[in-house]
Design a protein around this motif. Structure first.
Motif, PDB file in Angstrom:
ATOM      1  N   ILE A 180       0.807  -1.227   0.000  1.00  0.00           N
ATOM      2  CA  ILE A 180       0.000   0.000   0.000  1.00  0.00           C
ATOM      3  C   ILE A 180       0.837   1.272   0.000  1.00  0.00           C
ATOM      4  CG2 ILE A 180      -2.017  -1.071   1.085  1.00  0.00           C
ATOM      5  CD1 ILE A 180      -1.074   0.199   3.726  1.00  0.00           C
ATOM      6  N   PHE A 181       2.163   1.118   0.217  1.00  0.00           N
ATOM      7  CA  PHE A 181       3.007   2.310   0.254  1.00  0.00           C
ATOM      8  C   PHE A 181       4.439   1.916  -0.055  1.00  0.00           C
ATOM      9  CE2 PHE A 181       5.562   5.526   2.570  1.00  0.00           C
ATOM     10  CZ  PHE A 181       5.063   6.671   1.976  1.00  0.00           C
ATOM     11  N   HIS A 182       5.149   2.730  -0.814  1.00  0.00           N
ATOM     12  CA  HIS A 182       6.546   2.460  -1.123  1.00  0.00           C
ATOM     13  C   HIS A 182       7.383   3.676  -0.752  1.00  0.00           C
ATOM     14  CE1 HIS A 182      10.005   0.710  -3.139  1.00  0.00           C
ATOM     15  NE2 HIS A 182      10.265   1.935  -3.555  1.00  0.00           N
ATOM     16  N   PHE A 183       8.497   3.431  -0.072  1.00  0.00           N
ATOM     17  CA  PHE A 183       9.409   4.507   0.295  1.00  0.00           C
ATOM     18  C   PHE A 183      10.817   3.942   0.361  1.00  0.00           C
ATOM     19  CE2 PHE A 183      11.769   6.828   3.624  1.00  0.00           C
ATOM     20  CZ  PHE A 183      11.754   8.092   3.069  1.00  0.00           C
ATOM     21  N   ASP A 184      11.749   4.572  -0.338  1.00  0.00           N
ATOM     22  CA  ASP A 184      13.147   4.159  -0.282  1.00  0.00           C
ATOM     23  C   ASP A 184      13.866   5.007   0.751  1.00  0.00           C
ATOM     24  OD1 ASP A 184      13.115   2.152  -2.269  1.00  0.00           O
ATOM     25  OD2 ASP A 184      13.091   3.712  -3.808  1.00  0.00           O
ATOM     26  N   SER A 185      14.185   4.419   1.898  1.00  0.00           N
ATOM     27  CA  SER A 185      14.927   5.167   2.917  1.00  0.00           C
ATOM     28  C   SER A 185      16.407   5.169   2.574  1.00  0.00           C
ATOM     29  CB  SER A 185      14.696   4.556   4.300  1.00  0.00           C
ATOM     30  OG  SER A 185      15.146   3.230   4.327  1.00  0.00           O
TER      31      SER A 185
END
Ligand code: ZN
Length: 94
Positions: free
Chosen positions: A4-9
């Motif tokens: 439901i969500f994608h984030f590249d830290s």
């Protein structure tokens, strides 16, 4: 499992400005953020649990205090943390 969500830290290692222990109470979120900004803490290792500092001063069981202290030790070991800040707040339900 549905994504439901994608984030590249950022993958780079970092040195934490502080390990900060505080309560999970939503009412203090803004104050905690303002405090960190005022103190120049940009990279905190946040330890957020019900009661915050109370978990060390008056633990509900043997596990609670050990768990928090291990989190602080991991912050020191993994992110070379030199400062530990413990916070409590008025009207805490714990
Ligand atoms: Zn609280």
């Amino acid at each position: 499992m549905k994504k439901i969500f994608h984030f590249d830290s950022p993958a780079d290692p970092y040195i934490a400005d502080a390990a900060l222990l505080c309560c999970f109470d939503h009412r203090i979120n803004r104050a905690v953020r303002k405090f960190m900004k005022k103190q120049g803490i940009e990279r905190p290792d946040l330890i957020i649990v019900a009661g915050g500092a109370k978990t060390l001063a008056s633990p509900r069981n043997d596990f609670e205090q050990d768990f928090i202290l291990e989190q602080v030790r991991m912050s020191i070991r993994l992110h070379q943390t030199k400062r530990v800040i413990v916070m409590s707040h008025s009207d805490c339900a714990t």
